[in-house]
Enzyme design. Structure first.
Site, PDB file in Angstrom:
ATOM      1  N   GLY A  19      50.989  43.973  27.200  1.00 34.95           N
ATOM      2  CA  GLY A  19      50.119  44.039  28.363  1.00 34.95           C
ATOM      3  C   GLY A  19      50.913  44.104  29.652  1.00 34.95           C
ATOM      4  N   GLY A  21      49.649  44.162  32.872  1.00 33.50           N
ATOM      5  CA  GLY A  21      48.817  43.858  34.043  1.00 33.50           C
ATOM      6  C   GLY A  21      49.573  42.922  34.973  1.00 33.50           C
ATOM      7  CG  PHE A  22      47.688  41.256  38.558  1.00 36.05           C
ATOM      8  CD1 PHE A  22      48.261  41.456  39.798  1.00 36.05           C
ATOM      9  CD2 PHE A  22      46.435  41.789  38.318  1.00 36.05           C
ATOM     10  CE1 PHE A  22      47.605  42.176  40.784  1.00 36.05           C
ATOM     11  CE2 PHE A  22      45.770  42.502  39.297  1.00 36.05           C
ATOM     12  CZ  PHE A  22      46.353  42.697  40.533  1.00 36.05           C
ATOM     13  CB  VAL A  88      49.463  45.688  20.456  1.00 32.82           C
ATOM     14  CG1 VAL A  88      49.676  44.584  19.434  1.00 32.82           C
ATOM     15  CG2 VAL A  88      50.762  46.017  21.172  1.00 32.82           C
ATOM     16  CD  GLU A 179      34.835  41.730  45.746  1.00 27.99           C
ATOM     17  OE1 GLU A 179      35.357  42.248  44.747  1.00 27.99           O
ATOM     18  OE2 GLU A 179      35.495  41.167  46.645  1.00 27.99           O
ATOM     19  CG  ASP A 314      42.021  37.813  33.239  1.00 27.31           C
ATOM     20  OD1 ASP A 314      42.338  36.928  34.046  1.00 27.31           O
ATOM     21  OD2 ASP A 314      41.289  38.784  33.538  1.00 27.31           O
ATOM     22  CB  ALA A 330      44.924  39.124  40.798  1.00 24.42           C
TER      23      ALA A 330
END
Ligand SMILES: Cc1cc2nc3c(=O)[nH]c(=O)nc-3n(C[C@H](O)[C@H](O)[C@H](O)COP(=O)(O)OP(=O)(O)OC[C@H]3O[C@@H](n4cnc5c(N)ncnc54)[C@H](O)[C@@H]3O)c2cc1C
Length: 459
Positions: A19, A21-22, A88, A179, A314, A330
Site C-alpha cells: 500500500g 497511500g499516506f 496483493v 463536503e 486506515d 490522513a
C-alpha cells in the site's frame, strides 16, 4: 518502551510495504534514508490518491491529475526503493510473504500492512451494485461522469427530471458526505442558477436539481462541536441541500432509493459516503480483526504475536494514549507511517521500539465557497467561515506531495473561486450515460422535494 525484535544491524534488511497511500509512502520515505534497508513498495495503482480531495474531482473543481501522484516519480530519488504495481491477493504473516494477482511472490524481513480502506455498505440491499461510493480516484471520476450524464440528459430532455434525473441522494453526513453535498450544491447553483447569464445549462433551473443528504444520526459532522454542526447545516441549506437526519437508506435500486421511514425517491445517482472498513486484504489474514475489519495493533504498531509485522493507517486499529481508537485520518496514517519506520530501524539496531504518539492537529471540513469549519489542535480551537476556509486550503495544499501539485491545485481553486467555469467538467466515462429511466417498471416516480406531496411512500 516495548519489546524489541533483534536483528543483525550490519546486513541489508528487506522491508515489504503493501500500500502506497499516506501511511505506506511515509514509511518508505523515512526508511529510504537508511542505505542498509531495501524497500519494496507494492500497490495496485501506480499512483497515490489524495482522498481528502476526491469530492473536488467528483464536482469538477479539480482534475484527476491534481490529486493523484505517480509513486515512482515521488520516490525516484531513493535508489533503495523499488515500486511494483501489483495487487496483493494473499499474505502469510508468519513468513512475511505475499502473493500477487499476477502470480508473483515477495518476501521481507519486515512486512508493513498499509492497504487502507474501502466502502462499507453495511449489507444495504442494492448499495454495492447501484450506488456511487467516493473512496478512490476511479470512484470520483465515475461519479463526475454520472453527475454530468444526468445534467446532460435533463438538458436534452426535460421530461427526465420527473424520472429523477436531477435527484441526487448522498448517504452519510460525516465529513465525506457533507463536503460532497456542499461542493455539489455550489456546482448545481453555478451550473443552473436562474438569471446567471453564463450558466452552463441554459434550459435547466436550479430549483429542479435536488440534493438530499441522509444520515441515521442526529447531526451533520457528528465528530465536530454542536456549534460547527449548526453552522454546517445552515451552510448546506443555503446551497439548497435538504438534510434528512434520523433516517437510513434501506434499499438502493437502479432508479430509486427507499429510506427507513418508507419514503421512496426516484434517483439515478446515490452517492455512498456511509462508512469505511479495512481493505478486503484484511479478510483472510488469519488474525483477529477489530472494528471495521481493521487489524488491532500494539502500541508500537506491530501486529500482536508476530515478528516484524506492522499495520498502519486506515488498515489498523490504532489506539491513542488513553486507549481510544484514533480516527481514519490522513494525519494518523502519515504519522503512523513515519513512526513505524522509526521502530523498524530500532528493531534493526537492536533497540527497543517506542509506543506511537499521535500529534493531534485537529479536524476540519469544507462546506463550500467561503464556508468551512475547523477545530484546531488538541484543545479544538474553533474556526468557521472564511477564516476556516482559508485554513482548509492551506492545510490541504500543504499535504499535497509536491510544489507543482500545490501550485496547480491553488490555480484551480482560484479559478473556481472567482467564478470561472469548472474546467474539469468532462464526461469521460460513456458507460455512465447508460441509464435505466424505467427502473423496475415502477410507476411511482416522484421528485425529491421538501414538500411531502412530491415524495411517495412504500407501504
Ligand atoms: C472521501 C474521503 C475524504 C477524506 N478527507 C479527509 C480529510 O479531509 N482529512 C483527513 O485527514 N483525512 C481524510 N480522509 C481520510 C484519509 O484519506 C485516510 O485516512 C488516508 O488516506 C489513509 O491512508 P492509508 O495510507 O492508510 O490508506 P490509503 O491512502 O487508502 O492507501 C492505501 C493504498 O493501498 C493500496 N492497496 C489496497 N489494497 C491493495 C492490494 N490488495 N494490493 C496492493 N495495493 C493495495 C491502495 O491502492 C492505496 O494506494 C478522507 C478519506 C476519504 C475516503
Amino acid at each position: 518502551m516495548t519489546q524489541s525484535n533483534e536483528q543483525n544491524p550490519n546486513s541489508v534488511k528487506r522491508v515489504l510495504i503493501v500500500g502506497g497511500g499516506f501511511a505506506g509512502l511515509n514509511c518508505a520515505r523515512k526508511l529510504a534514508a537508511n542505505p542498509n534497508v531495501r524497500i519494496t513498495l507494492l500497490d495496485k495503482n501506480n499512483y497515490q490518491q489524495f482522498q481528502p480531495l476526491l469530492y473536488q474531482v467528483a464536482t469538477a473543481i479539480l482534475g484527476p491529475g491534481n490529486i493523484a501522484f505517480n509513486l515512482r516519480g515521488t520516490l525516484r530519488s531513493h535508489p533503495n526503493v523499488d515500486v511494483k504495481m501489483t495487487e496483493v491477493v494473499s499474505i502469510d504473516l508468519n513468513t512475511r510473504t505475499v502473493d500477487t494477482a499476477e502470480g508473483q511472490h515477495y518476501e521481507g524481513d519486515f512486512l508493513v500492512l498499509a492497504a487502507g480502506s474501502q466502502a462499507n455498505f453495511f449489507g444495504t440491499p442494492g448499495a454495492d451494485e447501484h450506488s456511487y461510493p467516493l473512496y478512490s480516484l476511479h470512484d470520483a471520476e465515475r461519479l463526475r461522469s454520472r453527475i454530468l450524464a444526468m445534467l446532460e440528459s435533463a438538458d436534452r430532455d426535460p421530461s427526465l427530471v420527473a424520472k429523477g434525473a436531477l435527484n441526487f441522494v448522498i448517504v452519510g453526513a460525516g465529513a465525506t458526505g457533507t463536503e460532497m453535498a456542499g461542493a455539489f450544491g455550489d456546482m448545481l447553483q453555478s451550473s443552473l442558477k436562474r438569471g446567471t447569464r453564463d450558466k452552463a445549462y441554459k434550459n435547466l433551473a436550479v430549483d429542479r436539481g435536488q440534493i438530499l443528504l441522509v444520515d441515521g444520526g442526529h447531526a451533520v459532522l457528528s465528530t465536530f462541536s454542536p456549534k460547527a454542526q449548526t453552522y454546517a447545516a445552515k451552510m448546506l441549506e443555503e446551497r439548497g441541500v435538504q438534510i434528512r437526519l434520523g433516517t437510513r437508506v434501506k434499499e438502493v435500486g437502479s432508479g430509486h432509493v427507499v429510506l427507513s421511514d418508507g419514503t421512496r425517491i426516484s434517483t439515478h445517482t446515490v452517492i455512498w459516503a456511509g462508512g469505511l472498513k479495512a481493505a478486503s486484504l484484511s479478510d483472510n489474514l488469519g488474525v483477529k480483526t477489530g472494528h471495521g475489519g481493521r487489524i488491532d495493533v500494539e502500541a508500537d504498531l506491530t501486529v500482536p504475536g508476530l515478528t516484524g509485522v506492522y499495520a498502519l493507517g486506515d488498515f489498523a486499529n490504532i489506539a491513542d494514549k488513553d486507549g481510544r481508537p484514533l480516527p481514519q485520518l490522513a494525519s494518523v496514517a502519515e504519522q503512523s507511517g513515519k513512526w513505524s519506520a522509526r521502530n523498524i530501524l530500532s528493531d534493526i539496531a537492536g533497540k527497543p521500539r517506542d509506543p506511537f504518539h499521535y500529534f493531534d492537529k485537529g479536524i476540519m471540513a469544507m462546506i463550500g465557497r467561503n464556508s468551512a469549519v475547523a477545530e484546531v489542535g488538541e484543545h479544538r480551537h474553533e474556526l468557521q467561515g472564511a477564516i476556516a476556509f482559508a485554513a482548509w486550503l492551506g492545510v490541504h495544499a500543504a499535504l499535497l506531495s509536491s510544489t507543482r501539485a500545490k501550485i496547480e491545485a491553488f490555480l484551480e481553486w482560484a479559478w473556481d473561486y472567482f467564478g470561472g467555469a469548472r474546467g474539469d467538467a468532462v464526461l469521460d466515462r460513456a458507460e455512465e450515460l447508460q441509464i435505466n429511466w424505467n427502473d423496475d417498471g415502477e410507476e411511482r416516480i416522484s421528485a425529491v422535494s421538501p414538500a411531502s406531496s412530491q415524495t411517495d411512500k412504500t407501504s
